[in-house]
Design an enzyme around this catalytic site. Structure first.
Site, PDB file in Angstrom:
ATOM      1  N   TYR A 175       0.838  -1.202   0.000  1.00 22.57           N
ATOM      2  CA  TYR A 175       0.000   0.000   0.000  1.00 22.57           C
ATOM      3  C   TYR A 175       0.879   1.261   0.000  1.00 22.57           C
ATOM      4  O   TYR A 175       0.656   2.187  -0.778  1.00 22.57           O
ATOM      5  CB  TYR A 175      -0.918  -0.021   1.222  1.00 22.57           C
ATOM      6  CG  TYR A 175      -1.621   1.275   1.506  1.00 22.57           C
ATOM      7  CD1 TYR A 175      -2.648   1.723   0.695  1.00 22.57           C
ATOM      8  CD2 TYR A 175      -1.265   2.046   2.613  1.00 22.57           C
ATOM      9  CE1 TYR A 175      -3.299   2.923   0.969  1.00 22.57           C
ATOM     10  CE2 TYR A 175      -1.911   3.229   2.893  1.00 22.57           C
ATOM     11  CZ  TYR A 175      -2.926   3.665   2.063  1.00 22.57           C
ATOM     12  OH  TYR A 175      -3.564   4.844   2.332  1.00 22.57           O
ATOM     13  N   LYS A 194       1.403   4.363  -2.830  1.00 23.96           N
ATOM     14  CA  LYS A 194       1.298   5.794  -2.568  1.00 23.96           C
ATOM     15  C   LYS A 194       2.551   6.531  -3.054  1.00 23.96           C
ATOM     16  O   LYS A 194       2.465   7.673  -3.514  1.00 23.96           O
ATOM     17  CB  LYS A 194       1.050   6.039  -1.079  1.00 23.96           C
ATOM     18  CG  LYS A 194      -0.332   5.606  -0.616  1.00 23.96           C
ATOM     19  CD  LYS A 194      -1.428   6.320  -1.400  1.00 23.96           C
ATOM     20  CE  LYS A 194      -2.816   5.933  -0.967  1.00 23.96           C
ATOM     21  NZ  LYS A 194      -3.871   6.653  -1.710  1.00 23.96           N
TER      22      LYS A 194
END
Length: 258
Positions: free
Chosen positions: A136, A140
């Site tokens: 994750y 980003k």
């Protein structure tokens, strides 16, 4: 009300719901989510982020996209972040560019730098090299990087906010590093408002409340965007809960379970 038309992607999610509620009296807001909600106020349009044509279809007439949609857990799988956060973010940026959108405000995350937190290697600055703590977090970092590319190549204004931990009750967990990165709902609304209106055209900024044990620098957030956090987790903590100078050690498996 401002005459800016704002598209909030992921408007049906937790952060999207807060922002819609807090900003709908100031801006002409259109919501987006995977499934349409025509009875919502304001209306929520549906588009799968992996479907470029569908994403392009919600961009006409938009001044600023606040891009929140995507896989939101540090424990999300590779397939989830690939589709929603990597392919999806590229589609949002390309559709915004094609539609003549002025600015994209991108919901990045503290997890783009979370390995520094796991190793207690503080302080962390916006200029510090990215160091993700999860797939994750990697997604980003990709979002921040492709946003820089779209700014450099196409002059699409791009403001990335490394959003901290948004919850009404920071006392719901004893985890010190979460207290340190808490972002209250009023401060969340303020920082997004600042990002929409700021005169700077590109930047990466931490978005955290005024927490006394904060480990992440917000000088550029305050100077460039004019952000002035009003809340602190310590104001909501029990009177006997200390603020530990330098911070409490972080679990070796951070951010699992966060």
């Amino acid at each position: 009300m401002s005459n800016r038309r704002i598209l909030i992607t992921g408007a049906a999610g937790g952060v999207g719901t807060i922002l819609t509620r807090c900003l709908k009296d100031e801006y002409d807001i259109t919501g987006h989510d995977l499934k349409p909600q025509p009875d919502a106020d304001p209306v929520i349009l549906g588009a799968d982020l992996t479907d470029y044509d569908a994403v392009r279809g919600v961009m006409d007439g938009i001044d600023t996209v606040v891009h929140l949609a995507g896989a939101a857990s540090p424990e999300a799988s590779w397939d989830a972040v690939l589709n929603a956060n990597i392919v999806g973010t590229r589609n949002v940026l390309e559709a915004a560019r094609d539609a003549g959108v002025r600015r994209v405000v991108y919901a990045s995350s503290n997890h783009a730098m979370g390995m520094y937190d796991r190793l207690e290697d503080w302080p962390v600055y916006p200029s510090t090299l990215p160091r993700a703590d999860s797939l994750y977090g990697v997604s980003k970092i990709f979002g921040e990087t492709i946003g820089r590319y779209y700014y450099d190549e196409y002059d699409l204004s791009f403001i990335a906010l490394r959003i901290g931990w948004v919850t009404q009750d920071p006392g719901s967990t004893p985890v010190d590093v979460l207290h340190a990165m808490w972002l209250s709902e009023p401060d969340l609304a303020q920082i997004v408002r600042c990002a929409i209106e700021a005169e700077v055209d590109f930047g990466i900024y931490y978005a955290i409340s005024d927490n006394p044990n904060r480990r992440w620098a917000m000088t550029n957030t305050m100077l460039d965007l004019g952000y002035r956090p009003q809340d602190s987790w310590s104001d909501k903590a029990p009177a006997d809960e200390p603020v530990v100078e330098g911070g409490v050690p972080v679990a070796d498996n951070w951010p699992k379970g966060s």
